[in-house]
Motif scaffolding. Structure first.
Motif, PDB file in Angstrom:
ATOM      1  N   ILE A  88       0.691  -1.267   0.035  1.00 63.89           N
ATOM      2  CA  ILE A  88      -0.196   0.037   0.089  1.00 63.89           C
ATOM      3  C   ILE A  88       0.947   1.275  -0.071  1.00 63.89           C
ATOM      4  CG2 ILE A  88      -1.997  -1.186   1.186  1.00 63.89           C
ATOM      5  CD1 ILE A  88      -1.095   0.114   3.579  1.00 63.89           C
ATOM      6  N   THR A  89       1.939   1.124   0.606  1.00 60.95           N
ATOM      7  CA  THR A  89       2.832   2.323   0.498  1.00 60.95           C
ATOM      8  C   THR A  89       3.312   2.923  -1.010  1.00 60.95           C
ATOM      9  OG1 THR A  89       3.691   1.890   2.546  1.00 60.95           O
ATOM     10  CG2 THR A  89       5.270   3.434   1.379  1.00 60.95           C
ATOM     11  N   GLY A  90       3.723   1.932  -1.668  1.00 63.07           N
ATOM     12  CA  GLY A  90       4.005   2.067  -3.115  1.00 63.07           C
ATOM     13  C   GLY A  90       2.615   2.600  -3.700  1.00 63.07           C
ATOM     14  N   LEU A  91       1.573   1.911  -3.644  1.00 60.06           N
ATOM     15  CA  LEU A  91       0.319   2.194  -4.187  1.00 60.06           C
ATOM     16  C   LEU A  91       0.121   3.555  -3.965  1.00 60.06           C
ATOM     17  CD1 LEU A  91      -1.941   1.272  -6.125  1.00 60.06           C
ATOM     18  CD2 LEU A  91      -3.084   0.533  -4.025  1.00 60.06           C
ATOM     19  N   PHE A  92       0.313   3.997  -2.818  1.00 61.50           N
ATOM     20  CA  PHE A  92      -0.300   5.333  -1.995  1.00 61.50           C
ATOM     21  C   PHE A  92       0.507   6.465  -2.678  1.00 61.50           C
ATOM     22  CE2 PHE A  92      -0.758   8.545   1.422  1.00 61.50           C
ATOM     23  CZ  PHE A  92      -2.210   8.764   1.227  1.00 61.50           C
ATOM     24  N   ALA A  93       1.720   6.364  -2.752  1.00 59.71           N
ATOM     25  CA  ALA A  93       2.664   7.142  -3.403  1.00 59.71           C
ATOM     26  C   ALA A  93       2.534   7.369  -5.052  1.00 59.71           C
ATOM     27  CB  ALA A  93       4.117   6.636  -3.375  1.00 59.71           C
ATOM     28  N   GLU A  94       1.781   6.480  -5.812  1.00 56.56           N
ATOM     29  CA  GLU A  94       1.554   6.715  -7.009  1.00 56.56           C
ATOM     30  C   GLU A  94       0.334   7.599  -7.383  1.00 56.56           C
ATOM     31  OE1 GLU A  94       3.394   5.663  -9.793  1.00 56.56           O
ATOM     32  OE2 GLU A  94       4.893   4.872  -8.431  1.00 56.56           O
ATOM     33  N   MET A  95      -0.568   7.616  -6.464  1.00 57.07           N
ATOM     34  CA  MET A  95      -1.769   8.391  -6.391  1.00 57.07           C
ATOM     35  C   MET A  95      -1.625   9.722  -6.555  1.00 57.07           C
ATOM     36  SD  MET A  95      -4.326   6.119  -3.855  1.00 57.07           S
ATOM     37  CE  MET A  95      -5.841   6.934  -4.449  1.00 57.07           C
ATOM     38  N   ASP A  96      -2.627  10.427  -7.303  1.00 60.20           N
ATOM     39  CA  ASP A  96      -2.790  11.785  -7.212  1.00 60.20           C
ATOM     40  C   ASP A  96      -3.117  12.516  -5.850  1.00 60.20           C
ATOM     41  OD1 ASP A  96      -1.904  12.357  -9.848  1.00 60.20           O
ATOM     42  OD2 ASP A  96      -4.038  11.591 -10.564  1.00 60.20           O
ATOM     43  N   PRO A  97      -2.733  13.847  -5.473  1.00 59.97           N
ATOM     44  CA  PRO A  97      -3.189  14.307  -4.081  1.00 59.97           C
ATOM     45  C   PRO A  97      -4.372  14.019  -3.976  1.00 59.97           C
ATOM     46  CG  PRO A  97      -1.540  15.779  -4.985  1.00 59.97           C
ATOM     47  CD  PRO A  97      -1.892  14.619  -6.218  1.00 59.97           C
ATOM     48  N   ASP A  98      -5.413  14.452  -4.525  1.00 65.31           N
ATOM     49  CA  ASP A  98      -6.896  14.595  -4.384  1.00 65.31           C
ATOM     50  C   ASP A  98      -7.500  12.928  -4.374  1.00 65.31           C
ATOM     51  OD1 ASP A  98      -5.912  14.207  -7.387  1.00 65.31           O
ATOM     52  OD2 ASP A  98      -8.270  14.732  -7.702  1.00 65.31           O
ATOM     53  N   ASP A  99      -6.835  12.056  -5.165  1.00 62.27           N
ATOM     54  CA  ASP A  99      -7.178  10.681  -4.962  1.00 62.27           C
ATOM     55  C   ASP A  99      -6.844  10.111  -3.501  1.00 62.27           C
ATOM     56  OD1 ASP A  99      -8.615  10.628  -7.367  1.00 62.27           O
ATOM     57  OD2 ASP A  99      -6.787  10.127  -8.305  1.00 62.27           O
ATOM     58  N   SER A 143      -7.578  19.327  -7.248  1.00 60.23           N
ATOM     59  CA  SER A 143      -6.146  18.740  -7.482  1.00 60.23           C
ATOM     60  C   SER A 143      -5.076  19.908  -7.536  1.00 60.23           C
ATOM     61  CB  SER A 143      -5.830  18.253  -8.968  1.00 60.23           C
ATOM     62  OG  SER A 143      -4.593  17.823  -9.119  1.00 60.23           O
ATOM     63  N   PRO A 144      -3.937  19.902  -6.507  1.00 55.14           N
ATOM     64  CA  PRO A 144      -2.996  21.210  -6.607  1.00 55.14           C
ATOM     65  C   PRO A 144      -2.206  20.955  -7.757  1.00 55.14           C
ATOM     66  CG  PRO A 144      -2.390  19.633  -4.948  1.00 55.14           C
ATOM     67  CD  PRO A 144      -3.758  18.982  -5.471  1.00 55.14           C
ATOM     68  N   GLU A 145      -1.996  19.992  -8.474  1.00 51.63           N
ATOM     69  CA  GLU A 145      -0.996  19.925  -9.686  1.00 51.63           C
ATOM     70  C   GLU A 145      -1.637  20.435 -10.780  1.00 51.63           C
ATOM     71  OE1 GLU A 145       1.706  15.926  -8.633  1.00 51.63           O
ATOM     72  OE2 GLU A 145      -0.411  15.642  -9.114  1.00 51.63           O
ATOM     73  N   VAL A 146      -1.491  21.698 -11.188  1.00 51.30           N
ATOM     74  CA  VAL A 146      -1.849  22.548 -12.272  1.00 51.30           C
ATOM     75  C   VAL A 146      -0.987  23.239 -13.060  1.00 51.30           C
ATOM     76  CG1 VAL A 146      -2.723  24.208 -10.512  1.00 51.30           C
ATOM     77  CG2 VAL A 146      -3.731  24.335 -12.843  1.00 51.30           C
ATOM     78  N   ARG A 163       4.747  20.970 -21.702  1.00 53.71           N
ATOM     79  CA  ARG A 163       5.552  19.757 -21.798  1.00 53.71           C
ATOM     80  C   ARG A 163       6.461  19.437 -20.750  1.00 53.71           C
ATOM     81  NH1 ARG A 163       6.752  22.781 -26.661  1.00 53.71           N
ATOM     82  NH2 ARG A 163       5.370  22.156 -28.463  1.00 53.71           N
ATOM     83  N   GLU A 164       6.858  20.616 -19.918  1.00 50.60           N
ATOM     84  CA  GLU A 164       7.702  20.291 -18.704  1.00 50.60           C
ATOM     85  C   GLU A 164       7.003  19.562 -17.658  1.00 50.60           C
ATOM     86  OE1 GLU A 164       9.402  24.071 -17.757  1.00 50.60           O
ATOM     87  OE2 GLU A 164      10.571  24.232 -19.448  1.00 50.60           O
ATOM     88  N   ASN A 165       5.727  19.974 -17.695  1.00 51.61           N
ATOM     89  CA  ASN A 165       4.756  19.330 -16.677  1.00 51.61           C
ATOM     90  C   ASN A 165       3.647  18.502 -16.880  1.00 51.61           C
ATOM     91  OD1 ASN A 165       5.891  21.337 -14.143  1.00 51.61           O
ATOM     92  ND2 ASN A 165       5.440  22.685 -15.920  1.00 51.61           N
ATOM     93  N   LEU A 166       3.829  17.753 -18.074  1.00 52.56           N
ATOM     94  CA  LEU A 166       2.831  17.011 -18.614  1.00 52.56           C
ATOM     95  C   LEU A 166       2.546  15.775 -17.890  1.00 52.56           C
ATOM     96  CD1 LEU A 166       0.907  16.814 -20.998  1.00 52.56           C
ATOM     97  CD2 LEU A 166       2.745  15.355 -22.258  1.00 52.56           C
ATOM     98  N   ARG A 167       3.511  15.281 -17.137  1.00 56.50           N
ATOM     99  CA  ARG A 167       3.327  13.874 -16.721  1.00 56.50           C
ATOM    100  C   ARG A 167       2.652  14.213 -15.279  1.00 56.50           C
ATOM    101  NH1 ARG A 167       4.858   9.717 -18.849  1.00 56.50           N
ATOM    102  NH2 ARG A 167       6.530   9.771 -20.745  1.00 56.50           N
ATOM    103  N   ARG A 168       3.053  15.444 -14.651  1.00 54.61           N
ATOM    104  CA  ARG A 168       2.410  15.605 -13.270  1.00 54.61           C
ATOM    105  C   ARG A 168       1.184  16.347 -13.119  1.00 54.61           C
ATOM    106  NH1 ARG A 168       2.309  20.317 -11.248  1.00 54.61           N
ATOM    107  NH2 ARG A 168       3.896  22.050 -12.128  1.00 54.61           N
ATOM    108  N   ALA A 169       0.763  16.859 -14.194  1.00 56.85           N
ATOM    109  CA  ALA A 169      -0.651  17.523 -14.107  1.00 56.85           C
ATOM    110  C   ALA A 169      -1.707  16.893 -14.187  1.00 56.85           C
ATOM    111  CB  ALA A 169      -0.626  18.852 -15.159  1.00 56.85           C
TER     112      ALA A 169
END
Length: 452
Positions: A88-99, A143-146, A163-169
């Motif tokens: 669950i630690t690894g799973l939790f880290a992969e989630m978005d903050p709002d999720d 979501s705070p990632e914008v 392009r720089e923030n494509l993966r985290r947004a």
């Protein structure tokens, strides 16, 4: 899903249960491989928590995250509690903050600190910021990632940011435009950005922004976002500075949960927040027993009314035959009014300030319904029993329908005014109230008309 698809998933669930019982996990894995993610989610929802966790463990890492994010928050919580800490630690880290916030709301308080400790400092800070908002506020669901841009930036510079923030947004299709103080001054569509020249300034084609404050009610903000057809709704703090966005999929998720809760409470049960088939029996009992106890206590009012008019019933026993008809009609009339007004509240069509207008309309609606049903009751009861009985039944239906519609219409508004879920004030309580008052009206009319 179509009925045929649901039947297929039901057959797969029966087969998987048998395979798990036999311990044939290899065959279970082979069964899961061709299933698309929505089918796996539906399958987990049809199994017990223990079997659902087994299914989840048999998925590949990439697929497991996709399935987990598609699960309702309640089922996510069940899966997390069934997995090991390392998983669950690894799973939790992969989630978005709002999720993560959705998930933490479903977990015991003792689990949250352990999960947060496994995050990086940056991820922990973002998640903690979301959890700092009230539970029903939109800030807890944003979501705070914008990705943001500025009016004086060019299209080329904006695309570099994308392009720089494509993966985290969380989303890139609607970009908030902010000033130097991070205050929202507009929004731009990615479609418009792609169609413009690289040296064109964003200020040339940005549009007016619809925003919501972070402490605003989540359902209200989500309803506004869907009504306006927004792909993303910027969320600002008390000083109008951008703190996040609400995406259209999260807005739909909020509304689906709220509508499920309203439907459950109008039926006199607490929302399950997970699939019915995966909910343990003890939770089903717990979701219903409190309401049954409340209604049982409320029903004693009806018994007391019957006891108070026992002498009247003894003199005219035929009156007892109409009791189920009258209280049933009153309860249904009140429930219809409450359901209509509760939905109008959710859609923003009425507010507590409209109580006089709503009361006026429901009095007229209830009177019209009561007049129609009363005339029918008068004719039937008069022909079958006695015309004096027909008058009693007709007048009672007229009075009860008018009263029930009026009470059913204003109770949801009263609930919203005191910041209580309108669904809580709806069907169960209205039925109990109308039963008791309807019987009082019935027997008083009977005594006046029949002289007993």
């Amino acid at each position: 899903m179509t009925p045929k698809q649901l039947q297929h998933i039901s057959d797969v669930a029966d087969s998987v249960e048998q395979l798990i019982t036999r311990g044939d996990l290899a065959e279970v894995s082979a069964t899961l491989t061709p299933l698309p993610v929505p089918d796996v989610v539906e399958l987990i929802g049809r199994l017990s928590i223990a079997d659902g966790a087994i299914i989840y463990r048999l998925l590949t890492k990439a697929r497991s995250l996709e399935v987990f994010e598609a699960l309702p928050p309640g089922m996510q919580g069940d899966i997390v509690q069934a997995l090991q800490d390392a998983e669950i630690t690894g799973l939790f880290a992969e989630m978005d903050p709002d999720d993560r916030a959705w998930l933490l709301d479903e977990l015991p308080a003792s689990v949250a600190p352990r999960l947060l400790q496994g995050l990086s400092a940056h991820e922990r800070e973002m998640t903690a910021a979301i959890l700092g908002y009230p539970k029903n506020a939109i800030g807890r669901r944003m979501s705070p990632e914008v990705i943001i841009t500025h009016p004086n930036l060019t299209v080329g510079e904006t695309m570099s940011r994308v392009r720089e923030n494509l993966r985290r947004a969380e989303t890139i299709y609607t970009l908030p435009v902010t000033d130097s103080g991070r205050r929202v001054v507009g929004v731009v569509s990615l479609r418009d950005v792609l169609a413009a020249d690289d040296d064109a300034q964003i200020s040339g084609f940005m549009s007016e922004a619809h925003i919501a404050t972070a402490d605003e009610d989540a359902e209200t903000a989500a309803r506004r976002a869907t009504d306006l057809g927004l792909l993303a709704l910027p969320i600002v703090d008390s000083e109008q500075r951008l703190v996040g966005v609400l995406t259209i999929d999260d807005a739909a998720r909020i509304l689906k949960q709220e509508e499920s809760e309203d439907a459950a409470r109008q039926g006199g049960v607490e929302p399950l927040r997970r699939s019915y088939l995966s909910t343990p029996i003890r939770r089903l009992v717990r979701s219903r027993v409190v309401w049954l106890l409340v209604l049982a206590v409320g029903a004693t009012l009806t018994v007391q009314v019957l006891g108070a008019f026992e002498a009247t019933l003894a003199q005219m026993t035929v009156l007892a035959l109409f009791v189920p008809l009258l209280i049933g009609t009153g309860g249904n009339t009140g429930n219809q009014a409450a359901t209509t007004v509760t939905r109008s509240l959710a859609l923003g069509e009425v507010t507590p300030r409209d109580v006089r207008k709503v009361l006026s309309r429901e009095i007229r609606v209830g009177f019209s319904l009561g007049l129609l049903l009363g005339l029918l009751g008068f004719a039937i009861a008069g022909l079958v029993f006695d015309w004096h009985i027909g008058v009693v039944i007709g007048l009672t239906l007229l009075a009860v329908c008018t009263l029930a519609a009026s009470i059913g219409g204003i109770m949801p508004l009263a609930a919203r005014a005191i910041k209580v879920d309108p669904a809580v004030f709806s069907n169960p309580f209205i039925t109990t109230f109308v039963d008791a008052t309807g019987l009082i009206i019935y027997f008083l009319i009977a005594k006046a008309v029949l002289g007993i």
